[in-house]
Every structure is written in structure tokens, then in C-alpha cells.
Motif scaffolding. Structure first.
Motif, short mmCIF file in Angstrom:
data_model
loop_
_atom_site.label_atom_id
_atom_site.label_comp_id
_atom_site.label_asym_id
_atom_site.label_seq_id
_atom_site.Cartn_x
_atom_site.Cartn_y
_atom_site.Cartn_z
N LYS A 163 0.77 -1.16 -0.02
CA LYS A 163 0.00 0.03 -0.11
C LYS A 163 0.94 1.19 -0.09
O LYS A 163 0.77 2.22 -0.74
CB LYS A 163 -0.83 -0.08 1.16
N PHE A 164 1.98 1.18 0.90
CA PHE A 164 3.05 2.44 0.64
C PHE A 164 3.44 2.77 -0.62
O PHE A 164 3.49 3.60 -1.09
CB PHE A 164 3.96 2.03 1.87
N LEU A 165 3.84 1.57 -1.48
CA LEU A 165 4.55 1.60 -2.62
C LEU A 165 3.76 2.11 -3.63
O LEU A 165 4.00 3.02 -4.27
CB LEU A 165 4.99 0.36 -3.16
N HIS A 166 2.27 1.55 -3.58
CA HIS A 166 1.30 2.52 -4.54
C HIS A 166 1.16 3.87 -4.23
O HIS A 166 1.05 4.38 -5.07
CB HIS A 166 -0.03 1.70 -4.18
N GLU A 167 1.10 4.10 -2.98
CA GLU A 167 0.87 5.86 -2.79
C GLU A 167 1.89 6.44 -3.09
O GLU A 167 1.86 7.53 -3.61
CB GLU A 167 0.39 5.60 -1.26
N VAL A 168 3.33 6.09 -2.62
CA VAL A 168 4.39 6.67 -3.16
C VAL A 168 4.73 6.88 -4.72
O VAL A 168 5.16 7.90 -5.26
CB VAL A 168 5.70 6.27 -2.27
#
Length: 247
Positions: A123-128
């Protein structure tokens, strides 16, 4: 010195660190990891394998991603990175809370931590990616997120190979097949072993009731910090490469 010049120097130092020859400490750690493997419950290894396969498939086939309108490509690099660093701090705290909660309960909850932490990381990688202006509805962009994930949690030798792939990503990207063909050729065993080897020792300690809460919070916080550093530098490389090709 401009912000871009400062970032380029930071990027050079980071790549130099990645390309260093494997350290004695790293080789020693690998030796102990091999010993610890036999001490970790087989059920945990099964959870790892299943969770990673599910994570990779969900990433490649995933449709539940933020819309294209959320991308922030129009922002200057400095503003993008301010938002990215705020995001890292947010997810580090989330991961720490999750690790403390599952680590407190011993083996069963410790195993539950693994898929939960994977979902937090992705989820972090998608948002960044959205912050840096990339459309994660394109499965090739989601493959780039998996590449960042692998680069973060691999051995020193593998990191050097993966860094080369990140640097040449635009060339690799245009040659990628349809996603069904790509998935059929994924080496699941290699993918999950490299990650499992990286996390074996700290995650085994997390299985200890009570004490595991401290380990879980600390380790998860550290893992998100590492992932954040890698993600920022990978997107920096793409930004500078795209800038050089347009000038």
C-alpha cells in the motif's frame, strides 16, 4: 546548490552503498540465517511462501488502485519528496503498531504479522508511486513496485543486479509481455527465499511471546524506513533519467 543537485549527490552516495562488495557482516549473517531456518516452524515458512505469492499476484492483477487524477507529476521534485517523506513517517508508525500488536501474542499472531506487513508495504509503494506521478493502473508500473520491494529486501549480491534493472527500467518496461505471460514465468521460490532470508532472524525473535512485541514494533518500523529510502531513490533515478531524455 539547488535541491535537484543535492538530491543527485544523495543518489550517487546511495548507489555507491548498494554497489559495495558484500561485507563480512553480511556473509556472517547469511551463515546464521541458514542455521536459524531449521529452527523456525515449518508453518511459518508456508505462510511466507503463500503470502508472497498472493502479494505478487495481487500487485500484478490488482485493480483496486487510486485513480489517475491523484497523480502529482505536476509538482516540483522537492514538493513530491516532502509528501513522500511524510508518507514514510505515517507508514512507519502504522507498521510499528501492527508489529507490536502481533508480536505480543507469540507464534500464532507472529505468523499473522507477515501478510499484514506485506499489505502495508505494498500500500505504501502504491501511494508513493502516485506522489511521483506514475499511474499504477498500468501493470508495468506495479511491476516496478515489486522491483523496488526486491531491491530493498535482497542479499548484497542480488541488490547489485536489481539496481542495474532499476537503472535500465525504461528499456525493460517496453519489452514486457502481457501480464498473464509474465506471471507464468515468475520464479516464486527465488522471490520468496530472498525475502525470507532477509527477515528470518528478526521475525523468529518476534515469535517469542511478550518480547516479540518489542521486536515486532522495532523491526517493522525499520523495514518501512528501508523501503521508503529505496523507493525514493528509485523514483529519483527515473525522474532524472526522464529529464535527461527530454532535454
Amino acid at each position: 546548490m539547488t535541491y535537484e543537485e543535492q538530491v543527485q549527490e544523495e543518489l550517487i552516495r546511495w548507489k555507491r552503498k548498494i554497489r559495495k562488495n558484500p561485507s563480512m557482516t553480511g556473509r556472517f549473517t547469511k551463515k546464521w540465517q541458514n542455521k536459524f531456518n531449521g529452527m523456525i516452524p515449518e508453518k511459518f515458512h508456508q505462510v511466507v511462501t503463500s503470502s508472497i505469492k498472493n502479494m505478487v499476484q495481487a500487485t500484478i492483477y490488482g485493480t483496486d488502485v487510486t485513480s489517475k487524477d491523484s497523480r502529482l507529476r505536476a509538482l516540483p521534485l522537492q514538493e513530491q519528496e516532502e509528501k513522500a517523506k511524510q508518507l514514510i513517517e505515517k507508514f512507519k508508525k502504522t507498521a510499528a503498531v501492527e508489529g507490536a500488536g502481533t508480536g505480543f501474542g507469540g507464534v500464532l499472531l507472529g505468523m499473522a504479522d507477515f501478510p499484514l506487513l506485506l499489505s502495508i508495504k505494498m500500500k505504501f509503494l502504491h501511494e508513493v508511486a502516485l506522489i511521483y506521478g506514475y499511474d499504477v493502473r498500468d501493470y508495468r508500473e506495479r511491476l516496478f513496485l515489486l522491483l523496488i520491494f526486491q531491491l530493498t529486501f535482497s542479499s548484497d549480491e542480488q541488490k547489485q543486479v536489481l539496481l542495474d534493472r532499476v537503472e535500465e527500467w525504461e528499456k525493460e518496461r517496453i519489452k514486457l509481455p502481457e501480464k498473464d505471460q509474465y506471471v507464468a514465468h515468475i520464479d516464486w521460490k527465488e522471490f520468496q527465499l530472498s525475502y525470507r532470508d532477509y527477515i528470518d532472524i528478526p521475525k523468529m525473535l518476534q515469535l517469542i511471546p511478550g518480547f516479540g512485541a518489542i521486536v515486532g514494533a522495532t523491526v517493522n518500523y525499520h523495514f518501512l524506513d528501508l523501503l521508503g529510502e529505496t523507493a525514493i531513490n528509485c523514483f529519483r533515478m527515473r525522474a532524472f533519467r526522464e529529464e535527461s531524455t527530454t532535454n
